[in-house]
Design a protein around this motif. Sequence first.
Motif, mmCIF file in Angstrom:
data_model
loop_
_atom_site.group_PDB
_atom_site.id
_atom_site.type_symbol
_atom_site.label_atom_id
_atom_site.label_comp_id
_atom_site.label_asym_id
_atom_site.label_seq_id
_atom_site.Cartn_x
_atom_site.Cartn_y
_atom_site.Cartn_z
ATOM 1 N N LEU A 1 -1.405 -14.250 42.905
ATOM 2 C CA LEU A 1 -1.363 -13.369 41.740
ATOM 3 C C LEU A 1 -2.390 -12.252 41.851
ATOM 4 O O LEU A 1 -2.105 -11.087 41.553
ATOM 5 C CB LEU A 1 -1.613 -14.168 40.464
ATOM 6 N N ASP A 2 -3.578 -12.621 42.282
ATOM 7 C CA ASP A 2 -4.632 -11.622 42.404
ATOM 8 C C ASP A 2 -4.295 -10.590 43.476
ATOM 9 O O ASP A 2 -4.559 -9.388 43.306
ATOM 10 C CB ASP A 2 -5.969 -12.301 42.719
ATOM 11 N N ALA B 1 -1.715 -8.249 42.090
ATOM 12 C CA ALA B 1 -2.256 -7.330 41.086
ATOM 13 C C ALA B 1 -2.935 -6.128 41.720
ATOM 14 O O ALA B 1 -3.035 -5.066 41.097
ATOM 15 C CB ALA B 1 -3.242 -8.072 40.185
ATOM 16 N N THR B 2 -3.383 -6.263 42.960
ATOM 17 C CA THR B 2 -4.057 -5.151 43.628
ATOM 18 C C THR B 2 -3.074 -4.119 44.150
ATOM 19 O O THR B 2 -3.472 -3.022 44.537
ATOM 20 C CB THR B 2 -4.922 -5.662 44.795
ATOM 21 N N ARG C 1 5.658 -13.226 40.621
ATOM 22 C CA ARG C 1 5.652 -12.499 39.345
ATOM 23 C C ARG C 1 5.389 -13.515 38.248
ATOM 24 O O ARG C 1 6.126 -14.489 38.079
ATOM 25 C CB ARG C 1 6.969 -11.777 39.111
ATOM 26 N N TRP D 1 -4.347 -12.565 32.954
ATOM 27 C CA TRP D 1 -3.675 -11.786 33.991
ATOM 28 C C TRP D 1 -3.021 -10.598 33.310
ATOM 29 O O TRP D 1 -1.902 -10.710 32.770
ATOM 30 C CB TRP D 1 -2.638 -12.628 34.721
ATOM 31 N N SER E 1 -1.455 -8.183 34.349
ATOM 32 C CA SER E 1 -0.175 -7.762 34.926
ATOM 33 C C SER E 1 0.976 -8.695 34.556
ATOM 34 O O SER E 1 2.127 -8.426 34.906
ATOM 35 C CB SER E 1 -0.286 -7.693 36.452
#
Length: 373
Positions: free
Chosen positions: A266-267, A270-271, A293, A316, A318
């Motif tokens: 996830l991280d 997100a970038t 997702r 999170w 996003s």
Amino acid sequence: MLDDILLADPRALTALDTSGVLRGAATAGAQVRSAAQGAADARISDLAGSRPRALVLLRRPGTSGAAAGLLTAALGPTCPVPVVVADTVPGWVGPLDVVIAHTADADDADLADGVAFAVRRGAEVVLSAPADGPVASAGAGRVRLVEQRIPVPPGLDLPRALAVGLVVAGALELFTTPLHPALDPLADQLDAEAERNQPGHEPFMNPAKSLALRLAEHTPLLWGTDPLGTAVAAHAAAALATHAGVVAHADNVGRAATASGLVRSLDRAATGADVFHDPFDDPDGTTEAPPVRLVLLATGEDDPAQVTLRLAGRQWPSADVVHPVDEVARGVAHAGVLRAGLLASRFDVAAVYLGLATRTIEPGYRGARREES
């Protein structure tokens, strides 16, 4: 690959859906009304005033497990009797217990044996099943049979299964606030959701199409922020697997946050992706997994972002948050149940749209079916 143009073309969708899977998914409200009427015909209301030793929910192949999870979460820790979810009828079941069983498979031999055993033991059995076949015959004249009146493709009968469970729990007065005996509020919400999700609506007006587009070519992480949201997530993962061949991860957000590999994915997502990465450059001959997702499913009154922070220790930004407070306002009686039913229906329709748009659903499709021996 997803054919996103197909989702904007209702005629093409209708032509491709030769088995009427979209029509079946749109019958959620009708299934609830039919099941409530069937429960009335089976005299489920006669259970009023009794307090069982235990409520036993049988989990069989199909949607009965999802219905059991939703009903258990809806009753919650304040339920005055133990709720037992089991794959087979427990050996201790007896005259003081109520057993609820749902199946779309009239020939489920194990369930037929379980129904016969429960009847012999004197338990009160409520059976949601087709009227013909060994399952119904096993309890003929000795169970409260709620017949299947609206046939739908396999995997799309959760509304009927849930409705029967809710009517039984309501008759037993297991909810702190009484349910509408005919479940009209739930049926009305499902009808409204079906209207929003009809094929003629563009994706920006159709929440199921929009959800399908968001999940396409990704690995969905479906994390509930409350017990009902988590139960919906489990059903959503099954729906995506059944209708679209998509593998998804479903859990409570607090537990899911301990899966360090998923959190790292996830991280990384997100970038943002590397704009210079060539997806066709694969020197090792390997294929990368679809990017994750995160979808947070919420049915409670609290802000899902704050609940996520409390349970997971972080947020999170996003993440997609699916919390239908616009459809079911805060403070409405049994709002959590209404939102859960709505979300389960939305994911069913989204999974069907995704299956059609990726050609996973082929002409003559009949959904998941049990392997013949």
